[in-house]
Every structure is written in structure tokens, then in C-alpha cells.
Design a protein around this motif. Structure first.
Motif, short mmCIF file in Angstrom:
data_model
loop_
_atom_site.label_atom_id
_atom_site.label_comp_id
_atom_site.label_asym_id
_atom_site.label_seq_id
_atom_site.Cartn_x
_atom_site.Cartn_y
_atom_site.Cartn_z
N CYS A 40 24.95 24.43 2.21
CA CYS A 40 23.35 23.66 3.28
C CYS A 40 22.58 25.00 3.06
CB CYS A 40 24.84 23.64 4.84
SG CYS A 40 25.79 22.68 4.78
N GLU A 41 22.76 25.40 3.45
CA GLU A 41 21.24 26.98 3.57
C GLU A 41 20.10 26.17 2.61
OE1 GLU A 41 23.61 30.88 3.46
OE2 GLU A 41 23.97 31.32 5.51
N ARG A 42 21.08 26.76 1.55
CA ARG A 42 20.67 26.19 0.04
C ARG A 42 19.81 24.81 -0.22
NH1 ARG A 42 24.30 28.92 -4.14
NH2 ARG A 42 23.87 30.69 -4.17
N GLY A 43 20.67 23.86 0.32
CA GLY A 43 19.92 22.41 1.15
C GLY A 43 18.60 22.48 2.25
N TYR A 44 18.53 23.30 3.17
CA TYR A 44 17.89 22.92 4.02
C TYR A 44 16.89 24.82 3.70
CZ TYR A 44 21.11 21.11 7.91
OH TYR A 44 21.79 20.40 8.60
N GLU A 45 16.81 24.68 3.05
CA GLU A 45 15.75 25.78 2.43
C GLU A 45 14.97 25.23 1.57
OE1 GLU A 45 17.34 29.15 0.80
OE2 GLU A 45 18.15 30.61 2.19
N ALA A 46 15.19 23.84 0.56
CA ALA A 46 14.76 23.52 0.16
C ALA A 46 14.48 22.18 0.48
CB ALA A 46 15.56 22.88 -1.54
N ALA A 47 14.27 21.61 1.77
CA ALA A 47 13.92 21.00 2.66
C ALA A 47 12.02 21.23 3.12
CB ALA A 47 15.07 20.57 3.10
N ARG A 48 11.55 20.29 2.86
CA ARG A 48 9.97 20.13 3.46
C ARG A 48 9.73 20.20 3.94
NH1 ARG A 48 10.49 25.26 1.26
NH2 ARG A 48 10.08 25.19 -1.04
N THR A 49 10.06 18.91 3.98
CA THR A 49 10.01 17.48 5.56
C THR A 49 10.97 17.26 6.13
OG1 THR A 49 10.31 15.32 4.23
CG2 THR A 49 8.65 16.48 3.99
N ALA A 50 10.97 16.64 7.64
CA ALA A 50 11.65 15.94 8.46
C ALA A 50 13.18 15.36 7.09
CB ALA A 50 10.59 15.75 9.93
N ALA A 54 16.81 15.29 7.14
CA ALA A 54 17.62 14.68 8.74
C ALA A 54 18.95 14.01 6.43
CB ALA A 54 17.11 13.27 8.09
N ALA A 55 18.25 14.37 5.19
CA ALA A 55 19.10 14.11 4.27
C ALA A 55 20.04 15.18 4.12
CB ALA A 55 18.55 13.99 3.18
N VAL A 56 19.78 16.35 4.42
CA VAL A 56 20.80 17.34 3.96
C VAL A 56 21.78 17.36 5.49
CG1 VAL A 56 20.90 19.46 4.03
CG2 VAL A 56 18.61 19.07 2.96
N ASP A 57 20.81 16.89 6.20
CA ASP A 57 22.38 16.78 7.82
C ASP A 57 23.42 16.03 7.37
OD1 ASP A 57 20.94 18.55 9.62
OD2 ASP A 57 19.84 17.04 10.01
N GLN A 58 23.42 14.97 7.12
CA GLN A 58 24.17 13.93 6.08
C GLN A 58 25.03 14.68 5.63
OE1 GLN A 58 24.78 10.84 8.17
NE2 GLN A 58 23.35 12.43 9.25
N SER A 66 40.50 18.54 0.85
CA SER A 66 40.36 17.48 1.45
C SER A 66 38.83 16.95 1.81
CB SER A 66 40.65 18.32 2.90
OG SER A 66 40.36 18.14 4.08
N THR A 67 38.88 15.54 2.35
CA THR A 67 37.90 14.61 2.34
C THR A 67 37.53 14.64 4.02
OG1 THR A 67 39.32 12.67 3.06
CG2 THR A 67 38.87 12.45 0.62
N ASP A 68 38.22 15.52 4.54
CA ASP A 68 37.46 15.31 5.95
C ASP A 68 36.10 16.51 6.41
OD1 ASP A 68 38.81 17.67 5.56
OD2 ASP A 68 40.31 17.06 7.97
N THR A 69 35.82 16.98 5.07
CA THR A 69 34.96 17.98 4.91
C THR A 69 33.56 17.82 6.08
OG1 THR A 69 35.48 18.57 2.81
CG2 THR A 69 33.30 20.02 4.15
N LEU A 70 33.19 18.99 6.77
CA LEU A 70 32.47 19.00 7.70
C LEU A 70 30.84 18.62 6.86
CD1 LEU A 70 32.73 20.78 10.42
CD2 LEU A 70 33.27 18.77 10.62
N THR A 71 29.48 17.80 7.62
CA THR A 71 28.47 17.36 7.12
C THR A 71 27.68 19.20 7.54
OG1 THR A 71 27.95 17.53 8.68
CG2 THR A 71 28.37 15.15 7.65
N CYS A 72 26.62 19.11 7.34
CA CYS A 72 26.14 20.30 6.50
C CYS A 72 25.27 19.77 8.69
CB CYS A 72 24.66 20.00 6.04
SG CYS A 72 25.43 21.08 4.23
N GLY A 73 24.70 18.81 8.90
CA GLY A 73 24.32 18.95 10.47
C GLY A 73 25.67 19.17 11.43
N THR A 74 27.14 18.95 11.12
CA THR A 74 27.95 19.31 11.60
C THR A 74 27.82 21.41 12.15
OG1 THR A 74 29.38 17.44 11.40
CG2 THR A 74 30.55 19.22 12.69
N PHE A 75 27.14 21.62 11.20
CA PHE A 75 27.26 23.14 10.55
C PHE A 75 26.73 24.74 11.17
CE2 PHE A 75 30.02 22.51 6.52
CZ PHE A 75 31.36 23.28 6.77
#
Length: 82
Positions: A40-50, A54-58, A66-75
Motif C-alpha cells: 500500500c505504501e508503494r502504491g501511494y508513493e507512486a500515485a500522482r493524482t487524486a 482513489a485507485a490505490v484506496d480500492q 484469505s479473501t477478506d483482506t482489507l483494502t489500502c484505503g482501510t489501512f
């Protein structure tokens, strides 16, 4: 006096065993949690726009068994990410 010491010794032994079990269970989950956080941290570092953010949040980080892994936005909202 001897029965009390035996009882205290048994109780202490049980507490040590429970502590070891909890430690091993926690250590087994720790590497997965670290990988999820880093993904998640790497995804947010690579994000350049809002919209990138939002894509990383999802996104669901590093899928485990397990399939109940939380999303990056939840973290992020829970404060698990810096």
C-alpha cells in the motif's frame, strides 16, 4: 506450604506456554501484515493524482490465503500507514 508452591509452579508453567503460543501465532501473521503495508505504501508513493490515490484506496494488497483482506484505503483510514 508445599501444595501452594506446586500450584504456583503449575500456574507459572501454564502462563509461559500460553505466552509462547501467542508469540508464535503473532509472528506467523507479522510478515503478511508487513507485506500488505509495504504494498500500500508503494502504491501511494507512486500515485500522482487524486484519481490515482482513489485507485490505490480500492486496491487489496498482496492477497493471502484469505479473501477478506482489507483494502489500502482501510489501512490508511485506520492509521496503519504513515
Amino acid at each position: 506450604m508445599r501444595p501452594i508452591r506446586a500450584w504456583v509452579g503449575q500456574l507459572g508453567g501454564i502462563l509461559v506456554v500460553v505466552a509462547l503460543i501467542l508469540w508464535f501465532v503473532q509472528m506467523r501473521k507479522a510478515p503478511t501484515n508487513l507485506l500488505q503495508r509495504r504494498d500500500c505504501e508503494r502504491g501511494y508513493e507512486a500515485a500522482r493524482t487524486a484519481s490515482d490515490t482513489a485507485a490505490v484506496d480500492q486496491r487489496r494488497p498482496v492477497l493471502g490465503p484469505s479473501t477478506d483482506t482489507l483494502t489500502c484505503g482501510t489501512f490508511r483510514r485506520s492509521g496503519r500507514l504513515p
